[in-house]
Write a protein that holds these residues in place. Sequence first.
Motif, PDB file in Angstrom:
ATOM      1  N   LYS A 182       0.834  -1.229   0.000  1.00 27.58           N
ATOM      2  CA  LYS A 182       0.000   0.000   0.000  1.00 27.58           C
ATOM      3  C   LYS A 182       0.860   1.268   0.000  1.00 27.58           C
ATOM      4  CE  LYS A 182      -4.429  -1.408   0.420  1.00 27.58           C
ATOM      5  NZ  LYS A 182      -4.825  -2.303   1.485  1.00 27.58           N
ATOM      6  N   ASP A 183       1.957   1.239   0.803  1.00 25.57           N
ATOM      7  CA  ASP A 183       2.807   2.435   0.909  1.00 25.57           C
ATOM      8  C   ASP A 183       3.428   2.771  -0.453  1.00 25.57           C
ATOM      9  OD1 ASP A 183       3.941  -0.059   1.214  1.00 25.57           O
ATOM     10  OD2 ASP A 183       5.737   0.723   2.216  1.00 25.57           O
ATOM     11  N   LEU A 185       2.160   1.991  -3.369  1.00 23.78           N
ATOM     12  CA  LEU A 185       1.097   2.505  -4.232  1.00 23.78           C
ATOM     13  C   LEU A 185       0.945   4.006  -4.019  1.00 23.78           C
ATOM     14  CD1 LEU A 185      -2.173   0.352  -4.194  1.00 23.78           C
ATOM     15  CD2 LEU A 185      -0.661   0.857  -6.084  1.00 23.78           C
ATOM     16  N   GLU A 186       0.933   4.373  -2.735  1.00 25.57           N
ATOM     17  CA  GLU A 186       0.781   5.799  -2.414  1.00 25.57           C
ATOM     18  C   GLU A 186       1.943   6.612  -2.958  1.00 25.57           C
ATOM     19  OE1 GLU A 186       0.074   6.209   1.794  1.00 25.57           O
ATOM     20  OE2 GLU A 186      -1.775   5.014   1.569  1.00 25.57           O
ATOM     21  N   VAL A 190      -0.857   6.496  -6.958  1.00 25.84           N
ATOM     22  CA  VAL A 190      -1.917   5.719  -7.608  1.00 25.84           C
ATOM     23  C   VAL A 190      -2.832   5.136  -6.531  1.00 25.84           C
ATOM     24  CG1 VAL A 190      -2.285   3.629  -8.960  1.00 25.84           C
ATOM     25  CG2 VAL A 190      -0.417   5.141  -9.545  1.00 25.84           C
ATOM     26  N   ALA A 191      -4.110   5.000  -6.817  1.00 27.51           N
ATOM     27  CA  ALA A 191      -5.025   4.393  -5.852  1.00 27.51           C
ATOM     28  C   ALA A 191      -5.408   2.988  -6.301  1.00 27.51           C
ATOM     29  CB  ALA A 191      -6.271   5.271  -5.717  1.00 27.51           C
ATOM     30  N   THR A 192      -5.958   2.214  -5.351  1.00 27.74           N
ATOM     31  CA  THR A 192      -6.388   0.853  -5.687  1.00 27.74           C
ATOM     32  C   THR A 192      -7.588   0.917  -6.637  1.00 27.74           C
ATOM     33  OG1 THR A 192      -7.803   0.861  -3.756  1.00 27.74           O
ATOM     34  CG2 THR A 192      -5.643  -0.152  -3.501  1.00 27.74           C
ATOM     35  N   GLY A 193      -7.852  -0.180  -7.302  1.00 29.19           N
ATOM     36  CA  GLY A 193      -8.992  -0.228  -8.225  1.00 29.19           C
ATOM     37  C   GLY A 193      -9.044  -1.603  -8.859  1.00 29.19           C
ATOM     38  N   TRP A 217      -7.893   4.712 -11.857  1.00 34.39           N
ATOM     39  CA  TRP A 217      -8.353   4.974 -10.497  1.00 34.39           C
ATOM     40  C   TRP A 217      -9.018   6.330 -10.420  1.00 34.39           C
ATOM     41  CZ3 TRP A 217      -3.546   6.099 -12.223  1.00 34.39           C
ATOM     42  CH2 TRP A 217      -2.922   7.260 -11.787  1.00 34.39           C
ATOM     43  N   ARG A 218      -9.658   6.534  -9.312  1.00 32.73           N
ATOM     44  CA  ARG A 218     -10.409   7.771  -9.135  1.00 32.73           C
ATOM     45  C   ARG A 218     -10.038   8.354  -7.772  1.00 32.73           C
ATOM     46  NH1 ARG A 218     -16.193   8.846 -10.262  1.00 32.73           N
ATOM     47  NH2 ARG A 218     -16.366   6.735 -11.062  1.00 32.73           N
ATOM     48  N   ASP A 219      -9.785   9.646  -7.723  1.00 27.13           N
ATOM     49  CA  ASP A 219      -9.593  10.312  -6.426  1.00 27.13           C
ATOM     50  C   ASP A 219     -10.342  11.639  -6.458  1.00 27.13           C
ATOM     51  OD1 ASP A 219      -8.038  12.043  -7.892  1.00 27.13           O
ATOM     52  OD2 ASP A 219      -6.118  11.186  -7.239  1.00 27.13           O
ATOM     53  N   ARG A 220     -10.079  12.498  -5.477  1.00 27.08           N
ATOM     54  CA  ARG A 220     -10.921  13.709  -5.434  1.00 27.08           C
ATOM     55  C   ARG A 220     -10.666  14.656  -6.621  1.00 27.08           C
ATOM     56  NH1 ARG A 220      -7.414  14.043  -1.216  1.00 27.08           N
ATOM     57  NH2 ARG A 220      -5.930  15.753  -1.211  1.00 27.08           N
TER      58      ARG A 220
END
Length: 345
Positions: A182-183, A185-186, A190-193, A217-220
């Motif tokens: 996860k770290d 990825l951050e 990039v976010a999970t999907g 991926w999608r974020d704010r």
Amino acid sequence: MRALFETRPVNDAFGDPGLYVDFRDERRALLLDLGDIAVLPPRKLMRLSHVFVTHAHMDHFSGFDHLLRVVLGRKACVALFGGPGFIAQVEHKLRAYTWNVVHRYEVELVIDVHEIGVDGRGQRARFSSRARFEREPCAAVDPVGDVVHEEMTFRVRGRFVDHDVPCLAYAVEEKARMKVGKDRLEALGVATGAWLRELKEAVRTGAPDATPIEVRWRDRNGEHAMTRNLSELRHLVLDVVPGQRIGYVTDLRYTEANARTLAELLAGVDLLYIESVFLDEDREHALRKNHLTARQAGEIARRVGAKAVVPFHFSPRYEGRSAALIAEVQAAWSGSLAPRSGCAQ
Ligand SMILES: [Zn+2]
Ligand SMILES: [Zn+2]
């Protein structure tokens, strides 16, 4: 990370041998050996998809009737695996009952029986309640090497040991698991999907390194997409964790050939369930009965390189003395009891 399955002996160490392998996230389970299973509630028996029998001595197979009684009319399919003569043994059990109404049951039960020969060849037959459990031949499936059953996430391997009769020792192996860093990825921003599932699937099926994976991926800030190849992404975000491996060994003589077979089947298992029927002071008796002593079981566990060992299948003659059997296994496994040279040949 949670293990794919959990194992638990069906009975206490003086009861009939058996191991329940529970895949909790899938609401299904495997069973190794089919002796007295009366302690398993119907909901646990209903979860069984595959049952692996070591050999057909009564303490390993008499629970067939109990299982059939619980699942008949309620469950669609159960697969059974066993050694030479196993299809005929299942057939004889089924022939012992009168089946004039089961073909009308709403839920059809199919018993899919796999017989493994000592030459490694497979035979298969099915028995359906719709056909009053008449034997129906199926195309034979030869095991690949010693793999008797394989699915996406795990496999079961089996090899014969000598118990005066051929007897299957089993290994239940979770395949390597992929863990997402996860770290990292951050750090990559990039976010999970859904793309992670696609990536894992591509790794699992051995897709070429250059396979493009579209990372969406999608974020704010909205939707994002980029394309990277499989090898790049795998190294960036996935850790491969070796899967859990369990050995189940019961009913065998202490011979060099058996010890060698088990060392090949079970090298470095995380947990070894192994019969420890007699104390070593009774080893002559153990030899006559084609069983291991606790010390011999511990020596095999040591030779195999098992990381943990659980003894079972204690003779009733030691009722109240299980601590002595356990201590003897542990001492030989840990090496505090020096190995005695030589098995029977
Ligand atoms: Zn037995
Ligand atoms: Zn036996």
